[in-house]
Design a protein around this motif. Structure first.
Motif, PDB file in Angstrom:
ATOM      1  N   SER A   1       0.852  -1.187   0.000  1.00 20.93           N
ATOM      2  CA  SER A   1       0.000   0.000   0.000  1.00 20.93           C
ATOM      3  C   SER A   1       0.890   1.240   0.000  1.00 20.93           C
ATOM      4  O   SER A   1       2.112   1.145   0.107  1.00 20.93           O
TER       5      SER A   1
ATOM      6  N   LYS B   1      -5.561   0.998  -1.439  1.00 20.38           N
ATOM      7  CA  LYS B   1      -4.143   1.046  -1.055  1.00 20.38           C
ATOM      8  C   LYS B   1      -3.735   2.441  -0.592  1.00 20.38           C
ATOM      9  O   LYS B   1      -2.671   2.612  -0.011  1.00 20.38           O
TER      10      LYS B   1
ATOM     11  N   CYS C   1      -6.447   0.406   5.231  1.00 18.61           N
ATOM     12  CA  CYS C   1      -5.220  -0.332   5.537  1.00 18.61           C
ATOM     13  C   CYS C   1      -5.136  -0.673   7.026  1.00 18.61           C
ATOM     14  O   CYS C   1      -4.696  -1.777   7.400  1.00 18.61           O
TER      15      CYS C   1
ATOM     16  N   CYS D   1      -0.686  -6.889   5.385  1.00 16.41           N
ATOM     17  CA  CYS D   1      -1.215  -6.118   4.255  1.00 16.41           C
ATOM     18  C   CYS D   1      -0.382  -6.420   3.027  1.00 16.41           C
ATOM     19  O   CYS D   1       0.210  -5.522   2.409  1.00 16.41           O
TER      20      CYS D   1
END
Lengths: 445, 445
Positions: free
Chosen positions: A268, A320, A326, A336
């Motif tokens: 991300s 992201k 997240c 993640c």
């Protein structure tokens, strides 16, 4: 004349004088970039762009890595730069807020392959390109960053530096290459509001435009000699405030900027990483149960909020760049990674519920530390009582909080093995780890 | 959503509804552009760039006009856009301060040739492209213009519009094409300090980047939907003040913006033209002798000074942007044609002496009228006594002070006959004058 100083630096770059750590970090950057490029080549934005690039044709000078097909040097730089910046796992320089590799390495590799350069030359070009891209970025961050996607804009200078080094340009020609890099530099953050694919286009164009600037300079096609500091130059046009000293202070002395590079473990936006790191740590150490959470309060710096304060990501890609998403994903999945960002996760009621509990606040004290640090404090309050709280100043993968070489190799294998197969991946890994001994970069690709 | 409104306009463009004057002006713009492209192809900047473009290869989709050689659509757009903006004789829109043709027409022509489009479709694309490029330019001029070369930046939007029209994009795709045009838009005025070749690169890149944005959009490669008005979009990033109403006010209603186009007779920066016109007129009517002149005082608007206040042009090219040089040349030669800008003229002591007598002043009253007018007052004081003084608000070639069709045809023949030969030039002229009857643009090139 700043361009002339940068040109002198580029011209003087010499592998023989590189400290071992410089060489190691350049190899790690290259390998990390290859992994992102392999995985990015599986994604829709690359496939769409590839359809356009393939349709144009070109002499077989350099390889589109995701496809294993040769095309012109300029086309390859575009394709590979675009592919490398899709999965949000490419390396980043914290103070400049730039993914230098995504713009610099495709430019260097395309020219190195076209010319049959040696591994040492490729390493010189990568180190030179990172140095220029990062220094331009540092000199205008954060003012530039609000509108402009540094990876696209400053990346163009780095790509021109890398390409110019490999083309053996004279000082005058390097100055012109930087001039015509700066005058092509572009990339606006506006795509973010739609989660549009322009973000991937930016480093591809930076790589291509940088190579074009260098190829033009080789023909003595002139450019502005004061593109950075000039009255109508890049810095004044794109930043309300800037610090030109950062362009040349300590230039040419190790450690080089590539050694300040950060590697990404989470798939991300880097601005989400400090919070993800803290949440994963708190979850592990405090055994937080997701259904017991009342509030997840994240204190952070302003830029993180301006990029990632999005409670309604409209696509997996936009997710992201959503700090609430997240944070929720980290709590739910305990990681993640690339495989965690899915349509299912985006629609998951539990994640949506956790996102609603995320409170984002700008902390002036933390903000003052950015971008030297990317600091974040997370406080998780549970219904059954009790609050746990932790702070980080450096997300994992930063030089101050590094990941190991083995972790980076494992990351590369995970990303590249699917698209390229185990055998090729092992061979490539070995070759990159011994890149100074590669006689012709064409043997690599 | 402004992009959506522009997309609707582009999509609705229909030759069947064009007034006769629109068609005429589009043909004149196309012919004028062809002349500049032919002559520009003889110049060093084009030859250098062509060496790079030729070295990349590409499928034979569209013609590099100056060479008569086919290459990829994207390469042709770059080459032809670059060639068309070298000799400083290409058309300009006064209020937007943009050479729309240099960016729009090469994009339209490359896609039309690739697709085998009809002459009517090419005319639609040109009118649509001019409209978008000029409206974007008008909305951010003059704030944008200090740093940014409108022809390169706003031209990218126009090129994407023209290419998108010819590719038959849907409304969504046109919006994305505009988004990815805006995020690639670039071109800084800093080159002017060196008289560097970047200026020619700008419209070439605008054309190429616009076509790329449109080709990507056809593959559903997405872009920002609010690239113009968005919080991190093009207007806010590149202009301190702007007027978004100008983007859509009266959009879709004739007269179209292409009808506001100005054609250039003198081979220099448009900002030098009002003074050249007045000087030529005063010389003719007052019989001013150059050796009798004590002072040539030019009162003008601020932008003219910021671009052309250069008493020491370092090259023939820089001389085209030097108001003192152009004023002196007009007095000495009685014209400022392409053949008048030479090394000899630059070194001529009589011209240097006349340049020293030029006094430039910003006139607040005239400045307030710019860019709706490009007003200038010239006062010539003679040693033997007497001052003559004249004013113009519109340089020759403006819609308010037009040149005739015959003059434009003669200009085209003068520029193109050398590089292309009389026969080809007559044939091309005839075909362009009947462009609506051309069934396949490939027959034209």
């Amino acid at each position: 004349m700043l361009s002339k100083k940068l040109a002198g630096f580029i011209s003087d770059m010499n592998f023989a004088h590189f400290p071992a750590h410089t060489v190691h970090m350049a190899k790690m950057a290259f390998l990390d970039w290859l992994g992102s490029t392999a995985a990015g080549g599986m994604e829709a934005p690359f496939q769409k762009a590839y359809a356009v690039i393939r349709g144009q044709g070109g002499f077989p000078q350099a390889t589109i890595l995701a496809i294993g097909e040769k095309t012109s040097c300029l086309n390859a730089a575009l394709a590979n730069g675009l592919a490398s910046h899709i999965i949000e796992l490419d390396d980043v320089h914290r103070a400049a807020i730039i993914h230098a590799g995504a713009a610099v390495i495709p430019a260097a590799l395309a020219v190195a392959e076209m010319n049959g350069a040696a591994g040492k030359q490729l390493l010189e070009a990568i180190v030179a390109g990172y140095e220029v891209a990062i220094r331009v970025g540092e000199s205008i961050t954060p003012a530039h960053y609000f509108y402009w996607h540094t990876t696209g804009t400053c990346g163009t200078f780095g790509a021109a530096a890398a390409a110019g080094k490999l083309l053996g340009l004279t000082i005058d020609q390097l100055v012109w290459a930087l001039g015509n890099a700066g005058t092509q530099a572009a990339g606006l953050w506006e795509f973010l509001a739609d989660g549009a694919m322009s973000k991937h286009l930016h480093p591809g164009k930076a790589a291509q435009n940088g190579v074009l600037a260098a190829l033009l300079a080789r023909e003595d096609f002139t450019g502005a000699t004061r593109i950075l500091e000039g009255e109508r130059g890049f810095c004044r046009a794109t930043a309300d405030s800037f610090d030109l000293d950062k362009l040349t202070s300590g230039l040419g002395q190790p450690p080089y900027k590539i050694e300040e590079n950060s590697f990404k473990i989470h798939a991300s936006c880097r601005h989400t990483h400090p919070a993800i790191d803290v949440i994963l740590g708190l979850s592990a150490s405090n055994g937080v149960k997701t259904d017991d959470i009342e509030e997840i309060r994240i204190h952070t710096y302003g830029t993180a909020l301006s990029i990632t304060e999005n409670y309604k990501p409209s696509s997996v890609y936009a997710a992201k760049f959503s700090l609430p998403f997240c944070a929720a994903l980290a709590l739910k999945n305990g990681r993640c990674g690339l495989a965690d960002f899915t349509e299912e996760a985006l629609a998951d009621p539990e994640i949506r519920d956790l996102m609603d509990k995320v409170v984002l606040t700008k902390d002036e004290g933390l903000d003052a530390l950015h971008p030297a640090c990317w600091p974040t404090i997370v406080e998780i309050t549970c219904r059954t009582g009790g609050t746990c709280r932790e702070r980080t100043d450096f997300p994992r993968g930063d030089p101050e909080n590094p990941v190991s070489t083995d972790e980076l190799l494992a990351k590369f294998r995970t990303l590249a093995a699917g698209p390229w197969g185990e055998k090729k991946v092992r061979g490539l890994e070995k070759a990159v780890l011994e890149l100074e001994n590669v006689e012709n970069v064409r043997d690599l690709v």
